[in-house]
Design an enzyme around this catalytic site. Sequence first.
Site: not given
Length: 524
Positions: A290, A336, A381
């Site tokens: 993201h 996100e 992530d």
Amino acid sequence: MTPLIFLFMGVLHLLPSCCGGPVLEDGGHLKTFGEIKEEIAGYQNVAKAIIDLAVYGKAQNRSYERLALLVDTVGPRLSGSKNLEKAIQIMYQNLVDDGLENVHLEPVKVPHWERGQESAVMLEPRNHSMSILGLGSSVGTPPKGITAEVLVVSSFEELHRRASEARGKIVVYNQPYKGYPESVQYRVKGAVEAAKVGAVASLIRSVASLSIYSPHTGIQVYQDGVPQIPTACITVEDAEMMARMASRGIKIVIQLKMEAKNYPDTDSFNTVAEITGSKYPEQVVLVSGHLDSWDVGQGALDDGGGAFVSWEALSLIKDLGLRPKRTLRLVLWTAEEQGGIGALQYYQLHKYCYMFSWFCLLHFASVQVNISNFSLVMESDLGTFMPTGLQFTGSDKARAIIKEVMNLLQPINITQVFEGGEGTDINYWIQAGVPGRKGRTKYLLSICYMPDTVLRASQTLTHLILTLTLGGANLLDDLMRYFFFHHSHGDTMTVLDPMQMNYSAAVWAVVSYVIADLDEMLPR
């Protein structure tokens, strides 16, 4: 009735080509595991070429340098901010200049929240200015602030037991850190639980595995029917100090001022680029991170590193002149941190396959089968420290294949496959059955799903889920170290190591390319 039956059969006939059914060998049978294992072993030279280019060749340190240029130029990239939209436009041009295909932006409506000025000052028993960070989506205080006595609790259970003491006070949570999934509930729900018992504000001990007087922000979620009270995170040190004071029976008074404000949703974009598949272009391996971040630090660790390693994976494959049978699709998610907003809207846009009915020119037959076109969804992530393997969610048969693919990374000793490949931005697909994966780094003793945010639209998931058995993954590293810096002013390029990013990119590129190029999609 005959025309209706014929139409139904026609739709079934179209499913394999539209929706990526299993790819059969020329002999018309699905491969045995032994045959797949032998096929994967044939990628050793390709894997070595990717590793050499990423770790030792001309692409060495490229992802680090690309990321440093962006975050040094743009800074943090909060949902709804001009910084984020500037970063998206820069990334769009970067992907075009890199020679990737089908580069485009997909519109998304995202939350817009700004923290403004904020402060917390202890007035009793002594004067002490505290370091705080308002939590995402929090309301502000009145202009003159809120001055109130403090109630310190260590758990929701203690808060409920002492509910009669909470009215008109500022609740301070000093919950011990027991890992992110458990401790983050206080950040997410702390304001709601405090408001239920009449508190006027809440301050939450930062969800961090280490503190050097550093507050850590993040999303919090209000609940319908419960008063919305201001909420912020404080340092571990201040939370523990106030707990000690309270245990001695000392009265604590704090003045809290927050200018935080929520604005109407605004326009943003998911950023998409591809290497189009040579044989089955409608089938996809999705690689993602993201682009948004919180408004402190540089958003380098969370999730600039993951986004740029994902871009680097496609760059490495392109630079080597490789074109897999299936499409490799890079998606850089927006919003996100506010609960996977960009990912949810992407899922809603791409989950269907529309097939035109020539029997009726006035309507389309909408069949929820496009999910079957996704062989694997991948999200990085959880940092880009030194990886030791991948987390994977999928069927046992798919896991066995992933283990064989990871064996191709023996030259850099990154071969392990762990449970739990979920991620905020790919959970929609995984819950619909698509295989998924994360990466993993050394020093981690136990692995579980660690959501960075609470999905804003979790109530809507039930009707989106199909009863397929697909899967997903995420590049994972040293989570203890990751949460030193997560959502804090310390999330800067100084945290990252270019060599570790090289290894992360090599793993991401090898796995994504091989899965996209195998004769068959991952088994459901």
